[in-house]
Design an enzyme around this catalytic site. Structure first.
Site, PDB file in Angstrom:
ATOM      1  CG  HIS A 183       7.841   5.908  11.921  1.00  0.00           C
ATOM      2  ND1 HIS A 183       8.866   6.120  11.030  1.00  0.00           N
ATOM      3  CD2 HIS A 183       7.635   4.557  11.926  1.00  0.00           C
ATOM      4  CE1 HIS A 183       9.260   4.964  10.524  1.00  0.00           C
ATOM      5  NE2 HIS A 183       8.532   3.997  11.059  1.00  0.00           N
ATOM      6  CD  GLU A 184       5.264   2.719  14.251  1.00  0.00           C
ATOM      7  OE1 GLU A 184       4.742   2.010  13.363  1.00  0.00           O
ATOM      8  OE2 GLU A 184       6.481   2.648  14.538  1.00  0.00           O
TER       9      GLU A 184
ATOM     10  CG  HIS B 203       4.281   1.913   9.188  1.00  0.00           C
ATOM     11  ND1 HIS B 203       4.905   1.426   8.062  1.00  0.00           N
ATOM     12  CD2 HIS B 203       5.278   2.099  10.097  1.00  0.00           C
ATOM     13  CE1 HIS B 203       6.209   1.327   8.278  1.00  0.00           C
ATOM     14  NE2 HIS B 203       6.459   1.744   9.506  1.00  0.00           N
TER      15      HIS B 203
ATOM     16  CD  GLU C 120       9.702   1.146   7.890  1.00  0.00           C
ATOM     17  OE1 GLU C 120       9.749   2.337   8.303  1.00  0.00           O
ATOM     18  OE2 GLU C 120       9.264   0.223   8.576  1.00  0.00           O
TER      19      GLU C 120
END
Length: 494
Positions: free
Chosen positions: A264-265, A268, A294
């Site tokens: 997830h990160e 980003h 996001e």
């Protein structure tokens, strides 16, 4: 030339932003607990200094003069975005920014300590102070921007989105999920009755989990020469594009929890690392709001990271780093598990939107002043019972104290998560239409076509257009929730 003067000034502001970002990342990962008070003072002073320099009246004069200069199209767009940014900055006096930064940091530091103790009572005064300042901020912004207080806060995270636009979308999604969650659970139960899932049998050494995370984040495109992976109380992506700091947290009995956080990160981080470097000091070169951000993180975590094709490539890594051999049939029940739970960051992608909707509804009431801080636990519990059939009334650590957003004053941020999930599904559908071999590429560990598409359509464009315009340019249509609901049905339905 005034445009040139702006360029020089923005380089100086970028240096302050760099310092604040790295100090903030360090504070959350490596700073000794006793350094909190002085760190908060230092960052408050720097934030005040940055705000004073970013809101100086000379900037307004330079913008006005530059508008009359002979500029190319890109510079004209850069000027428009700077003007929008400047208007938002000058809503608040520097003294307020300095005071608010200190209060947020001290509240967040207290939150880390008191959440571990499940101590809501002693947390209330600090949170009340932060929310009081957020209401003050919202009122000041609203008066300048001509928006409602909550919309004025949403504007800081996702320019152009409004609560009255988001609320009906969320109401429809909530209605869909009320019917679909039981369906997904029934499908899951039927499958598990036929083939009981293999348990995630730890222990998994943290260092080995870290090595696994590093291997997969670099495989999907993370530039390790311009970023790092650390541990924090709450996973985040911080730092600056040239030095991205991402974090996760580990469980020794569950390697997927940290790994999904890492992916997830990494989503980003890929966005940050691929923004237009020549415009990094201008708002034009920054990411286009948090729902777009996001969408990039959820694209990696959900569209890629929970895609069976990705695991055709990734499965051998489990044996290499964790010393365990897993088959696809054994792993997929864990990747696609649907289980209503208390914790947002650990939620599956079916129930996750309900966590966001809960927070969106409550924070609108908090900003409006119709919900007091002392009444949050009861209001939170009522919605948890309604949406999940679970209670947090005696467990604030896993209820209203679980997220860092409210202690840090980030109100108006939460809607971005679910909007981002919808946008990620729509982007994947568009990519698949243009690249029918998408899943074959994933299975082979070939991420370049995916990253090239996102670089061209999202990353390299920075803030050159609004979120709706960027999405429509990339996918051929405006936001359409059908891609998200179709994605859920295909992966979790009957």
């Amino acid at each position: 030339m005034s445009f040139a003067k702006l360029d020089v000034h923005l380089h100086k502001l970028e240096a302050l932003e760099h310092a604040l970002a790295i100090l903030g990342a360090d504070e959350a990962t490596h700073m000794a607990i006793g350094g909190g008070e002085k760190r908060a003072e230092a960052m408050a002073s720097l934030a005040g200094l940055h705000h004073r320099q970013a809101s100086t009246p000379e900037i307004a004069d330079w913008i006005a003069d530059a508008e009359n200069e002979d500029l190319d199209e890109t510079k004209k767009i850069a000027l428009i975005e700077l003007k929008r940014d400047y208007t938002n900055l000058t809503c608040l006096p520097s003294e307020f920014v300095e005071r608010q930064t200190g209060a947020r940091m001290r509240c967040e530091q207290l939150w880390r300590d008191l959440r571990a103790k499940n101590d809501w009572t002693n947390f209330v005064p600090a949170l009340e102070n932060v929310i009081s300042l957020v209401r003050e901020e919202a009122a000041m912004r609203a008066s300048v921007l001509g928006l409602s207080p909550y919309d004025a806060m949403m504007e800081q995270y996702d320019p152009g989105n409004r609560a009255d636009m988001v609320a009906p979308v969320f109401d429809d999604l909530k209605s869909f999920l009320r019917d679909f969650v039981p369906e997904a659970l029934a499908v899951q139960e039927e499958r598990r009755a036929k083939t009981p899932p293999r348990p995630l049998s730890g222990p998994y050494a943290i260092e080995k989990q870290r090595e696994l995370g590093l291997a997969l984040m670099t495989a999907v495109g993370f530039d390790i020469t311009h970023g790092s992976l650390s541990v924090s109380h709450h996973p985040f992506c911080g730092g600056v594009p040239s030095d991205v700091r991402i974090t996760t947290r580990y469980k020794t009995n569950d390697f997927l929890s940290s790994l999904m956080g890492v992916l997830h990160e990494t989503g980003h981080a890929l966005y940050e690392q691929n923004l237009p470097k020549e415009w990094s000091h201008w708002p034009l070169g920054k990411a286009r709001g948090m729902s777009m951000h996001e969408s990039q993180s959820l694209f990696v975590e959900k569209q890629i990271g929970r895609n069976p094709s990705f695991w055709e490539f990734a499965l051998p890594h489990l044996g290499q780093y964790l010393g365990q051999t897993w088959s696809m049939a054994e792993l997929l029940p864990h990747l696609h598990q649907v289980e209503p739970g208390l914790i947002r960051v650990d939620a599956d992608e079916v129930t996750y939107p309900l966590h966001v909707i809960l927070r969106f509804e409550l924070e609108r009431e908090l900003i409006a002043g119709t919900l007091s801080v002392s009444d949050i636990p009861e209001a939170w519990d009522a919605r948890m019972r309604d949406y999940f059939g679970l209670s947090t009334i005696d467990n604030p650590a896993d209820g209203p104290m679980q997220d860092v957003h409210w202690p840090s004053g980030a109100f108006g941020y939460f809607p971005s998560y679910t909007l981002g999930a919808m946008m990620a599904a729509q982007q994947w559908a568009a990519f698949e239409r243009q690249h029918p071999t998408a899943n074959t590429d994933l299975a082979a560990g070939n991420f370049e076509p995916i990253n090239t598409w996102r670089r061209q359509n999202i990353w390299a464009k920075g803030s050159s257009a609004s979120t709706p315009a960027l999405l429509e340019s990339a996918t051929g249509e405006s936001l359409n929730a059908i891609y998200f609901t179709n994605h859920l049905r295909a992966r979790y339905g009957a």
